[in-house]
Design a protein around this motif. Structure first.
Motif, PDB file in Angstrom:
ATOM      1  N   ARG A 280       1.044  -0.984   0.327  1.00 48.42           N
ATOM      2  CA  ARG A 280      -0.217   0.303  -0.022  1.00 48.42           C
ATOM      3  C   ARG A 280       0.594   1.332   0.458  1.00 48.42           C
ATOM      4  N   ALA A 281       2.126   1.232   0.209  1.00 45.05           N
ATOM      5  CA  ALA A 281       3.086   2.207   0.918  1.00 45.05           C
ATOM      6  C   ALA A 281       4.123   2.462   0.386  1.00 45.05           C
ATOM      7  N   SER A 282       4.257   3.645  -0.988  1.00 47.42           N
ATOM      8  CA  SER A 282       5.903   3.921  -1.018  1.00 47.42           C
ATOM      9  C   SER A 282       6.292   4.954  -0.993  1.00 47.42           C
ATOM     10  N   PHE A 283       7.733   5.599  -1.050  1.00 44.72           N
ATOM     11  CA  PHE A 283       8.143   6.598  -1.194  1.00 44.72           C
ATOM     12  C   PHE A 283       9.594   6.604  -1.935  1.00 44.72           C
ATOM     13  N   THR A 284       9.555   7.881  -2.557  1.00 46.83           N
ATOM     14  CA  THR A 284       9.724   7.967  -4.115  1.00 46.83           C
ATOM     15  C   THR A 284      11.586   8.911  -3.532  1.00 46.83           C
ATOM     16  N   GLY A 316      17.135  24.064 -10.352  1.00 46.27           N
ATOM     17  CA  GLY A 316      17.553  22.193  -9.841  1.00 46.27           C
ATOM     18  C   GLY A 316      16.345  22.185  -8.113  1.00 46.27           C
ATOM     19  N   SER A 317      15.554  21.219  -8.467  1.00 43.87           N
ATOM     20  CA  SER A 317      15.442  20.823  -7.008  1.00 43.87           C
ATOM     21  C   SER A 317      15.559  19.301  -6.550  1.00 43.87           C
ATOM     22  N   MET A 318      15.446  18.849  -5.790  1.00 47.59           N
ATOM     23  CA  MET A 318      15.708  18.361  -4.749  1.00 47.59           C
ATOM     24  C   MET A 318      14.459  17.127  -4.401  1.00 47.59           C
ATOM     25  N   LEU A 319      13.822  15.918  -5.205  1.00 46.37           N
ATOM     26  CA  LEU A 319      12.554  15.312  -4.987  1.00 46.37           C
ATOM     27  C   LEU A 319      11.723  14.225  -3.870  1.00 46.37           C
ATOM     28  N   LEU A 320      11.358  14.677  -2.871  1.00 44.84           N
ATOM     29  CA  LEU A 320      10.704  14.319  -2.337  1.00 44.84           C
ATOM     30  C   LEU A 320       9.137  12.947  -2.182  1.00 44.84           C
ATOM     31  N   GLY A 321       9.325  12.685  -1.853  1.00 41.30           N
ATOM     32  CA  GLY A 321       7.032  11.946  -2.214  1.00 41.30           C
ATOM     33  C   GLY A 321       6.882  10.750  -0.877  1.00 41.30           C
ATOM     34  N   TRP A 322       5.813  11.068  -1.174  1.00 36.20           N
ATOM     35  CA  TRP A 322       4.730   9.723  -0.693  1.00 36.20           C
ATOM     36  C   TRP A 322       3.728   8.927  -0.942  1.00 36.20           C
TER      37      TRP A 322
END
Length: 360
Positions: A280-284, A316-322
Motif C-alpha cells: 500500500r505504501a511507497s516513497f520516492t 534545480g530541486s530535490m524531490l521527495l514523495g510519499w
C-alpha cells in the motif's frame, strides 16, 4: 499366500489400471503414463510499474476505460535577499559605484482538478484546470543618477484561472527482455490565465496586480523511462519546453511600448527511484533540473530596440514523495520539492488525491 490376499491384490491392481485408463481418456495421454494435473502458468508480459508520489513523471498509464479525477493543492514559496553592486572594484576593499538591495517573498497557492482517461491500454489523455492565488512582497532600493535613490515597498496579490494544460501519454514498448518501459509524453499549455502583459499598471509601468499565467503558449515533448527492480522502480525523464513567441504590442508607459517577446525555451531533466515499503505504501527520491534560455524582448522608445535577459536560469530541486493506497480506487500522494539552486523556489509542497472509476 492365501486366496483371500490374492483376491485383494488383484482388486487393488485393477483399480489402479482403471484409474489410469480414466485419466488417459480425459487427457489424451497413453494409459500407464502419469500426466500433470492442470496446466503450467502462462508467462504474462511485465506490467508497467507505478510512480505515483511525484507528478509529471509519466508513470503507470490509466487502463482502458478507466477515468481518474485528481483534485490537488500546491503551495510554493520563494524568497530573494540580494545585494547588487554596480561599479568598479579597484581593490577588494575599495568599491566605486552604487549598490542596489532587493528583498522579495513570493507565495503561490494552486488548486487544480485533473482528469485522466485511458483511451486504450497504452494511450492516456489528461486535462488539468488550475486556479491560482499569488501574494508577493517586494522591498528594494533602486539607485538613480547622482547620489539619489528611491525605495520600493509593495505588497501585491492576485487570483484567477491559471493556464489550462492538455497532455497525451503513450506507452512505446512492453518492457520485455530486461528493457525498461518507455512512455512518450506531449503536453500543451494554454494562455487562459492572465499573463504579465495582461494585468493593470500605473503611469510609471509598475504592475498593480499579479499574473496568474505565463502569457505564452508552450509545447513540451518528453520521454520517460521506467525500470522495475523489485521492490524499487528507477525512473528518468528528458524533455524540451518550447515557449512560443508572441507580438504582445502593449504600451507600458507613454514612452515605452513592448513589441515581440520570445520567452526562453528550457531543457528539462529528472531522475530518481520509487521504493515500495509494502503493497500500500511507497516513497520516492529524485532530482530535477530545468535549464532555461534567455528571453528576448523587442521594445520601442525613441528608437526600436531588442534586448534579452541578462542570464540563463538554472532551476534545480530535490524531490521527495510519499504515496498510500487507501483502497483500489483512492490513494493519497504527497510531494515535496526543495530548491538547491539560486533560481529555484525554496519549497514546493503538493497534495494529490486521485479517485478512479470505470467510464466505459
Amino acid at each position: 499366500m492365501t486366496m483371500r490376499k490374492k483376491d485383494l491384490l488383484l482388486t487393488t491392481a485393477l483399480g489402479l489400471v482403471l484409474s489410469q485408463a480414466a485419466i488417459a481418456q480425459e487427457t489424451g495421454a497413453p494409459a500407464g503414463i502419469t500426466s500433470p494435473v492442470g496446466q503450467a502458468p502462462v508467462e504474462e508480459p511485465p506490467q508497467q510499474p507505478e510512480v505515483q508520489a511525484i507528478a509529471d513523471i509519466g508513470g503507470v498509464l490509466t487502463p482502458r476505460g478507466r477515468l481518474v479525477l485528481e483534485p490537488s493543492l500546491q503551495y510554493s514559496h520563494s524568497g530573494v535577499n540580494r545585494l547588487t553592486f554596480r561599479g568598479i572594484e579597484i581593490l577588494s576593499t575599495l568599491l566605486i559605484g552604487v549598490f542596489s538591495a532587493e528583498e522579495a517573498e513570493r507565495d503561490i497557492w494552486t488548486a487544480a482538478l485533473t482528469g485522466r482517461l485511458g483511451v486504450t491500454d497504452r494511450l492516456e489523455l489528461e486535462l488539468k484546470v488550475p486556479y491560482v492565488y499569488r501574494d508577493d512582497t517586494i522591498r528594494a532600493t533602486v539607485p538613480t543618477v547622482g547620489d539619489d535613490s528611491f525605495d520600493i515597498d509593495r505588497d501585491l496579490s492576485g487570483d484567477g484561472l491559471g493556464d489550462i494544460e492538455v497532455t497525451a501519454r503513450y506507452q512505446l514498448n512492453r518492457g520485455q527482455d530486461g528493457w525498461p518501459f518507455f512512455v512518450g509524453n506531449l503536453r500543451y499549455k494554454s494562455t487562459t490565465g492572465d499573463g504579465p502583459f495582461d494585468i493593470a499598471r500605473d503611469s510609471d509601468g509598475i504592475e498593480q496586480e499579479l499574473a496568474t499565467g505565463s502569457g505564452f503558449q508552450a509545447i513540451e515533448p518528453s520521454i520517460t523511462a521506467l525500470f522495475p527492480s523489485d521492490p524499487a522502480v528507477f525512473f528518468a525523464n528528458l524533455g524540451y519546453l518550447y515557449n512560443m513567441s508572441d507580438n504582445v504590442n502593449t504600451q507600458i508607459t507613454d514612452e515605452l511600448r513592448i513589441g515581440k517577446v520570445d520567452p526562453g525555451d528550457a531543457i528539462r531533466l529528472s531522475f530518481g527511484m520509487a521504493y515500495a515499503i509494502n503493497p500500500r505504501a511507497s516513497f520516492t527520491l529524485g532530482y530535477k533540473n530545468d535549464f532555461i534560455e534567455k528571453t528576448r524582448t523587442e521594445y520601442f522608445g525613441n528608437t526600436g530596440q531588442t534586448t534579452q535577459s541578462s542570464r540563463t536560469l538554472n532551476v534545480g530541486s530535490m524531490l521527495l514523495g510519499w504515496s498510500y493506497q487507501l483502497n483500489p480506487d483512492v490513494s493519497v500522494n504527497l510531494g515535496l520539492e526543495l530548491g538547491i539552486t539560486d533560481d529555484a523556489p525554496n519549497t514546493v509542497l503538493t497534495l494529490r488525491v486521485p479517485f478512479g472509476m470505470n467510464a466505459f
